[in-house]
Scaffold this motif. Structure first.
Motif, PDB file in Angstrom:
ATOM      1  N   VAL A   1      73.712  62.954  -8.541  1.00 53.40           N
ATOM      2  CA  VAL A   1      74.523  61.750  -8.671  1.00 53.40           C
ATOM      3  C   VAL A   1      73.735  60.644  -7.989  1.00 53.40           C
ATOM      4  CG1 VAL A   1      76.695  60.617  -8.103  1.00 53.40           C
ATOM      5  CG2 VAL A   1      76.690  63.037  -8.725  1.00 53.40           C
TER       6      VAL A   1
ATOM      7  N   CYS B   1      75.419  60.250 -13.314  1.00 55.42           N
ATOM      8  CA  CYS B   1      75.327  61.697 -13.095  1.00 55.42           C
ATOM      9  C   CYS B   1      74.270  62.253 -14.050  1.00 55.42           C
ATOM     10  CB  CYS B   1      76.671  62.362 -13.327  1.00 55.42           C
ATOM     11  SG  CYS B   1      76.639  64.171 -13.156  1.00 55.42           S
TER      12      CYS B   1
ATOM     13  N   LEU C   1      81.994  61.812 -15.190  1.00 58.92           N
ATOM     14  CA  LEU C   1      82.073  61.277 -13.830  1.00 58.92           C
ATOM     15  C   LEU C   1      83.265  60.352 -13.696  1.00 58.92           C
ATOM     16  CD1 LEU C   1      80.823  60.655 -10.993  1.00 58.92           C
ATOM     17  CD2 LEU C   1      79.395  58.950 -12.137  1.00 58.92           C
TER      18      LEU C   1
END
Length: 394
Positions: free
Chosen positions: A132, A118, A157
């Motif tokens: 992402v 991310c 994440l």
């Protein structure tokens, strides 16, 4: 070896194929090169059923560390991002600085989880964006980011190999001034949590808050078994249950009778458990969290500084005294930066080393100056594993 044409209408029959079965047991790194052998092999290795089988048949291994340069106290990001592989190439590790060159702009890395990364736009930016991505296949998706976060905020994440089911957790530190008759100068700090779900493609604020006077440092959100963990500046680890949306503070392991002072520390994952890596005047200690709710830690590995110096005289000279004499808390002489799968990226003076806890071996990675840093304070470090997971359906 025969070529196999991929029939997308009969994907389920692929798993009975001999070639499919053999390739699905090959680690990700060589598979990325094997995709170029033929169209048939490219079709098999890119197939959704194959990717799922390969994840089941092989272990995800650490391939390297992402090093994100940053300023300690500044509202402007540093664009320098480096990648240090754990494997040597011709006896020397090559530093890469174009790993995220496939993205449409310069980015700051926020989190890494099971091969997926991310990132966000470097700030200041006229159109700040979250990405992402999978650096292995250079796929990426762009997410809505409203409102944009402050440069000091953390986004973690949570990912379990299903691209359509990842979550982002945005942690924000709030300062609340209490003005009362008893203590007009008292200040309270707490963390709030916002979650992004890739299935709904929306952000929402969690009702959970966590009172904590210390800010977050170092690795920024280590995801293990449904929980996210952040190391704080104090003697605690902030932990958040992603599904139940509950938080707690885990005290870091403290030796009996406080027999030594911690110089620097980091957290990471090994064998599915949270680990706390601690450098002190006594040496390197690696602790494993045995019980999340009872805060039970077990010492898994210990090595004193004199032993390091004796085994690696070319690397270290007068190591213990230099560690003790270092008074710079933002840039200690011996600083563990990132830990994953028993491998530790550690900075000693201006050199970076990779210490393999399982093999009890230390290898020189590179000079810190090879990363072209703009700041000599400790960077943010993320482990990276290669994976075939596709983000096209996310």
């Amino acid at each position: 070896m025969k070529r196999i044409k991929v029939d997308h209408e009969n994907e389920g029959s692929l798993n009975t194929d001999v070639i499919f079965d053999i390739l699905s047991r090959v680690p990700t790194k060589p598979l990325l090169n094997m995709k170029c052998i033929s169209r048939g092999w490219h079709g098999i290795i890119s197939n959704r059923s194959f990717i799922k089988a390969q994840l089941q048949n092989t272990d995800l291994v650490l391939n390297g560390f992402i090093v994100q340069d940053r300023y300690m106290m500044c509202k402007r990001d540093i664009k320098t991002v480096s990648y240090i592989p754990v494997e040597s190439k011709n006896g020397a590790k090559v530093v890469h600085q174009t790993v995220f060159g496939f993205l449409p702009e310069d980015v700051v890395v926020l989190a890494s989880c099971k091969g997926i990364v991310c990132c966000r736009s470097c700030l200041p930016s006229s159109n700040p964006t979250i990405y992402v991505c999978n650096p292995s296949n250079r796929e990426w998706i762009q997410l809505k980011w409203s409102p944009p976060c402050d440069i000091t905020e953390s986004i973690a994440l949570a990912f379990d190999f299903e691209p359509s089911k990842f979550k982002l957790v945005r942690v924000k530190r709030i300062e609340l001034n209490n003005y009362d008759d008893e203590d007009e100068d008292e200040e309270d700090f707490f963390f709030t949590f916002e979650l992004y779900c890739s299935e709904t493609k929306t952000w929402r604020k969690s009702a959970e808050i966590c009172n904590c006077k210390d800010d977050l440092i170092k690795n920024r959100g280590v995801y293990i078994g449904g929980f996210l963990h952040w190391l704080t500046e104090g003697d605690q680890i902030l932990t958040f249950d992603v599904e139940k949306e509950m938080s707690l503070l885990i005290p870091v392991p403290v030796p009996l009778a406080n027999e030594f002072r911690t110089v620097a520390a980091c957290i990471g994952e090994y064998e599915g458990r949270l680990h706390y890596v601690q450098v002190s005047e006594q040496g390197l200690h690696v602790w494993c969290l045995e019980d999340l709710y009872e805060f039970k830690w077990m010492l898994k590995h210990c090595k004193i500084l004199e032993v390091f110096e004796g085994e690696y005289p070319r690397f270290f000279l007068n190591l213990k005294n230099r560690v003790l004499e270092s008074e710079d808390t933002t840039n200690p002489w011996m600083n563990p930066l990132g830990f994953k799968d028993g491998k530790l990226l550690i900075k000693v003076s201006s050199e970076l080393y990779i210490y393999d806890m399982k093999k009890d071996k230390m290898a020189h990675a590179c000079s810190y100056l090879q990363l072209k840093p703009q700041s000599m304070s400790h960077p943010t470090v993320f482990p990276l594993s290669l994976t075939l997971v596709s983000l096209k359906d996310a």
